[in-house]
Design a protein around this motif. Sequence first.
Motif, PDB file in Angstrom:
ATOM      1  N   ASP A 175       0.825  -1.217   0.000  1.00 40.34           N
ATOM      2  CA  ASP A 175       0.000   0.000   0.000  1.00 40.34           C
ATOM      3  C   ASP A 175       0.853   1.258   0.000  1.00 40.34           C
ATOM      4  N   ILE A 176       2.028   1.199  -0.645  1.00 44.65           N
ATOM      5  CA  ILE A 176       2.932   2.339  -0.734  1.00 44.65           C
ATOM      6  C   ILE A 176       2.603   3.167  -1.981  1.00 44.65           C
ATOM      7  N   ARG A 190       2.654   5.491   2.811  1.00 47.93           N
ATOM      8  CA  ARG A 190       1.494   4.641   2.587  1.00 47.93           C
ATOM      9  C   ARG A 190       0.310   5.451   2.070  1.00 47.93           C
ATOM     10  N   GLN A 191      -0.632   4.721   1.494  1.00 52.48           N
ATOM     11  CA  GLN A 191      -1.821   5.342   0.920  1.00 52.48           C
ATOM     12  C   GLN A 191      -2.630   6.094   1.968  1.00 52.48           C
ATOM     13  N   ASP A 192      -2.544   5.659   3.227  1.00 48.92           N
ATOM     14  CA  ASP A 192      -3.334   6.298   4.287  1.00 48.92           C
ATOM     15  C   ASP A 192      -2.636   7.489   4.928  1.00 48.92           C
ATOM     16  N   GLY A 193      -1.472   7.912   4.377  1.00 53.24           N
ATOM     17  CA  GLY A 193      -0.777   9.075   4.891  1.00 53.24           C
ATOM     18  C   GLY A 193       0.188   8.790   6.021  1.00 53.24           C
ATOM     19  N   ASN A 210       4.776   7.407  14.197  1.00 56.18           N
ATOM     20  CA  ASN A 210       3.581   8.143  14.632  1.00 56.18           C
ATOM     21  C   ASN A 210       3.169   9.248  13.660  1.00 56.18           C
ATOM     22  N   TRP A 211       3.797   9.327  12.516  1.00 50.41           N
ATOM     23  CA  TRP A 211       3.430  10.356  11.546  1.00 50.41           C
ATOM     24  C   TRP A 211       2.073  10.041  10.917  1.00 50.41           C
ATOM     25  N   GLN A 212       1.291  11.074  10.673  1.00 51.03           N
ATOM     26  CA  GLN A 212      -0.007  10.934  10.016  1.00 51.03           C
ATOM     27  C   GLN A 212      -0.242  12.122   9.092  1.00 51.03           C
ATOM     28  N   GLN A 229      -0.321  17.265   4.978  1.00 49.41           N
ATOM     29  CA  GLN A 229      -1.380  17.758   4.107  1.00 49.41           C
ATOM     30  C   GLN A 229      -1.651  19.244   4.312  1.00 49.41           C
ATOM     31  N   ASP A 230      -1.352  19.758   5.514  1.00 49.95           N
ATOM     32  CA  ASP A 230      -1.604  21.172   5.783  1.00 49.95           C
ATOM     33  C   ASP A 230      -0.462  22.081   5.361  1.00 49.95           C
ATOM     34  N   GLY A 231       0.561  21.524   4.675  1.00 51.57           N
ATOM     35  CA  GLY A 231       1.667  22.333   4.185  1.00 51.57           C
ATOM     36  C   GLY A 231       2.746  22.613   5.200  1.00 51.57           C
ATOM     37  N   ARG A 232       2.734  21.902   6.329  1.00 48.49           N
ATOM     38  CA  ARG A 232       3.764  22.053   7.349  1.00 48.49           C
ATOM     39  C   ARG A 232       4.751  20.886   7.285  1.00 48.49           C
TER      40      ARG A 232
END
Length: 329
Positions: A175-176, A190-193, A210-212, A229-232
């Motif tokens: 799922d990469i 991964r596909q789930d971020g 623990n990254w998401q 996703q928030d650009g940080r």
Amino acid sequence: MAKCKACGVELRPGARFCDMCGTKVERICPHCGGVLRDQAKYCDLCGIKLPLEQKIARPKVRGMVAAGRLHTVALREDGTVLATGDNQFGQCDVETWSDIVTIAAGKYHTVGVRKDGTVVAAGDRTYGQCQVEDWTDVVAVAAGDSHTIALRTDGTVIAAGRNSSGKCSLDDWKDIVAVAAGMDHSLGLRQDGTVVAAGEGLFGSCAVGNWQNIKAIAAGHIHTIGLRQDGRIVEADGFAAPGVLDWTDVAAVSVSPFHTVAVKTDGTVIASGDIQYGQCEVEDWQSIAAVTAGERHTVALTTDGKLLATGDNTAGQCSVEGWTLWEDK
């Protein structure tokens, strides 16, 4: 004819769910109808080689740029490749390549993916990092100091080269959607971020569990950068350049052993880290589509297909004046 594992009813060819009970159908061999093991490459019953289940589309880009330690590589819209800089291992010998859809540059080697999913490589072969001739179904590659990893269409990853610390032991990844390679570690988005890592974690470069909500990853020499996703920016190990965790509105990021550079959503560029060679002098750049960080130089692709470069040019790695990766009609 294959049967449903839940209710025993014969399944229609190509069915994804049982018509009787609705149970999700396991992967089925298209030749004999037998049930296949997860990630199987050959059918256990008839031995036929199986096509990969395509989850990831091949990239469609007009052009791109990649930087190694002392060389720069660029992909034209027509699928040909340009290179400049240090060529002591033949890492710039790419003039015969064609039908290329994506590229990567390692310390002393260069890798390209053809539109048919096969892979070519040039440069240092000391550790087998260029032994990619038999790879198929590849959509993306990443090149580290002494290893190469590739993302296949089914979301699995393969690797070649020096396997110190297990950085090439990636058979269980799935799922990469994106990959990155550092000196002694490998990364998969991964596909789930979330992010998975393998290899040397002595300095914390693999501490990504623990990254998401990650949308892009980059591997430095012994550190790891993630773009949320928030650009940080998030980083693993504390070796990131000063101030990068305060950056906002980041659209893309690239890292070297000593500096970090990013494109913002407005097309401007920011950089932090070693400034000895001018590799962070990017504040005047505008209308930038992508950036890449070599060890002591930075290269950018503009929105009109031109290249800009700054930093150390002792090997000619910044000699990209006049390069145009596409022509607007």
